[in-house]
Write a protein that holds these residues in place. Sequence first.
Motif, mmCIF file in Angstrom:
data_model
loop_
_atom_site.group_PDB
_atom_site.id
_atom_site.type_symbol
_atom_site.label_atom_id
_atom_site.label_comp_id
_atom_site.label_asym_id
_atom_site.label_seq_id
_atom_site.Cartn_x
_atom_site.Cartn_y
_atom_site.Cartn_z
ATOM 1 N N ARG A 113 0.784 -1.138 0.005
ATOM 2 C CA ARG A 113 0.035 0.033 0.071
ATOM 3 C C ARG A 113 0.854 1.353 -0.056
ATOM 4 O O ARG A 113 0.520 2.408 -0.761
ATOM 5 C CB ARG A 113 -1.036 0.014 1.154
ATOM 6 N N GLU A 114 1.978 1.226 0.527
ATOM 7 C CA GLU A 114 2.748 2.495 0.887
ATOM 8 C C GLU A 114 3.471 2.513 -0.480
ATOM 9 O O GLU A 114 3.645 3.665 -0.877
ATOM 10 C CB GLU A 114 3.803 2.229 1.978
ATOM 11 N N VAL A 115 3.903 1.511 -1.332
ATOM 12 C CA VAL A 115 4.687 1.709 -2.317
ATOM 13 C C VAL A 115 3.592 2.052 -3.717
ATOM 14 O O VAL A 115 3.912 2.718 -4.459
ATOM 15 C CB VAL A 115 5.270 0.398 -2.735
ATOM 16 N N TYR A 116 2.493 1.587 -3.301
ATOM 17 C CA TYR A 116 1.483 2.264 -4.123
ATOM 18 C C TYR A 116 1.109 3.736 -3.972
ATOM 19 O O TYR A 116 1.067 4.466 -4.899
ATOM 20 C CB TYR A 116 -0.098 1.463 -3.904
ATOM 21 N N GLU A 117 1.080 4.045 -2.845
ATOM 22 C CA GLU A 117 0.701 5.511 -2.499
ATOM 23 C C GLU A 117 1.797 6.348 -3.101
ATOM 24 O O GLU A 117 1.789 7.676 -3.333
ATOM 25 C CB GLU A 117 0.494 5.751 -0.819
ATOM 26 N N MET A 118 3.188 6.124 -2.693
ATOM 27 C CA MET A 118 4.153 6.847 -2.727
ATOM 28 C C MET A 118 4.838 6.888 -4.371
ATOM 29 O O MET A 118 5.442 7.855 -4.815
ATOM 30 C CB MET A 118 5.613 6.583 -1.654
ATOM 31 N N PHE A 119 4.659 5.706 -5.010
ATOM 32 C CA PHE A 119 5.311 5.431 -6.233
ATOM 33 C C PHE A 119 4.294 5.199 -7.606
ATOM 34 O O PHE A 119 4.580 5.373 -8.595
ATOM 35 C CB PHE A 119 6.473 4.495 -6.187
ATOM 36 N N GLY A 120 3.161 4.995 -6.996
ATOM 37 C CA GLY A 120 1.976 4.540 -8.020
ATOM 38 C C GLY A 120 1.767 3.233 -8.717
ATOM 39 O O GLY A 120 1.554 2.963 -9.640
ATOM 40 N N TYR A 139 -1.185 12.459 -7.090
ATOM 41 C CA TYR A 139 0.396 12.555 -7.369
ATOM 42 C C TYR A 139 0.925 11.502 -6.461
ATOM 43 O O TYR A 139 0.382 10.832 -5.506
ATOM 44 C CB TYR A 139 1.028 13.801 -6.790
ATOM 45 N N PHE A 140 2.140 11.228 -6.772
ATOM 46 C CA PHE A 140 2.982 10.127 -6.146
ATOM 47 C C PHE A 140 4.308 10.764 -5.695
ATOM 48 O O PHE A 140 5.171 11.010 -6.361
ATOM 49 C CB PHE A 140 3.218 9.036 -7.264
ATOM 50 N N PRO A 141 4.246 11.409 -4.196
ATOM 51 C CA PRO A 141 5.390 12.130 -3.899
ATOM 52 C C PRO A 141 6.769 11.457 -3.972
ATOM 53 O O PRO A 141 7.777 12.396 -3.983
ATOM 54 C CB PRO A 141 5.007 12.258 -2.423
ATOM 55 N N LEU A 142 6.937 10.198 -3.959
ATOM 56 C CA LEU A 142 8.319 9.817 -4.141
ATOM 57 C C LEU A 142 8.857 9.357 -5.395
ATOM 58 O O LEU A 142 10.105 9.305 -5.513
ATOM 59 C CB LEU A 142 8.615 8.540 -3.068
ATOM 60 N N ARG A 143 8.082 10.074 -6.306
ATOM 61 C CA ARG A 143 8.603 9.986 -7.731
ATOM 62 C C ARG A 143 9.577 11.128 -8.003
ATOM 63 O O ARG A 143 9.377 12.289 -7.509
ATOM 64 C CB ARG A 143 7.334 10.033 -9.032
ATOM 65 N N LYS A 144 10.438 11.038 -8.872
ATOM 66 C CA LYS A 144 11.399 12.133 -8.962
ATOM 67 C C LYS A 144 10.943 13.160 -9.509
ATOM 68 O O LYS A 144 11.302 14.680 -9.469
ATOM 69 C CB LYS A 144 12.503 11.579 -9.696
ATOM 70 N N ASP A 145 9.682 13.068 -10.405
ATOM 71 C CA ASP A 145 9.081 14.325 -10.986
ATOM 72 C C ASP A 145 8.300 14.978 -10.030
ATOM 73 O O ASP A 145 7.730 16.219 -10.418
ATOM 74 C CB ASP A 145 8.607 13.983 -12.350
ATOM 75 N N PHE A 146 8.067 14.603 -9.029
ATOM 76 C CA PHE A 146 7.139 15.380 -7.952
ATOM 77 C C PHE A 146 8.026 16.619 -7.450
ATOM 78 O O PHE A 146 9.176 16.429 -7.031
ATOM 79 C CB PHE A 146 6.906 14.616 -6.834
ATOM 80 N N PRO A 147 7.615 17.930 -7.594
ATOM 81 C CA PRO A 147 8.486 18.950 -6.862
ATOM 82 C C PRO A 147 8.751 19.025 -5.632
ATOM 83 O O PRO A 147 7.860 18.600 -4.426
ATOM 84 C CB PRO A 147 7.662 20.224 -7.461
ATOM 85 N N LEU A 148 9.819 19.313 -5.134
ATOM 86 C CA LEU A 148 10.287 19.340 -3.676
ATOM 87 C C LEU A 148 9.356 20.181 -2.774
ATOM 88 O O LEU A 148 9.150 19.827 -1.779
ATOM 89 C CB LEU A 148 11.643 19.776 -3.462
#
Length: 161
Positions: A113-120, A139-148
């Motif tokens: 569930r965490e991997v789904y939520e953070m990486f999609g 959005y998926f906050p731990l993907r590199k294209d998510f703005p800081l």
Amino acid sequence: MRYVGEELLNLLQREFKSAITDVTRFRGEVCVTVDKSAIKDFLRFLKLDDNFKMDMLVDLTAVDYPEHTPRVVVVYQLRSLEKGHNLRVKCWAENDELPTVLDLWRAADWLEREVYEMFGVRFKGRELKKLLLPQKYPYFPLRKDFPLEGYEEPCQVWDWE
């Protein structure tokens, strides 16, 4: 922490010759990369085979490589309490989807569930409900294209009442 030895790695390579795409050794740690089509059978083998008995899913996470296709690799850290050895298994999540391992290790429930939520990454064969963010959060906050800094516009997705 002791990782599986060469004898067991050779057994894996004989058993899953075409499914193993890479074996990496670094500072005594061993990582096996497996094709998506065989990942479920590979992990089931590691859990049930008498030589491995990987009875514990220590961690399940992901890493985003935006320049790679597919871009997300899912990482399984496994341990055998009986045998006292470990193994890291990686699998590229093509189309951001992999089969669930919830039926093999109950610990996968929150980890998937965490991997789904953070990486999609979706895990086929189970319902995925977000743990930390609103269910409608797009959005998926731990993907590199998510703005800081996050996104400027307000997000109307909060689902509490």
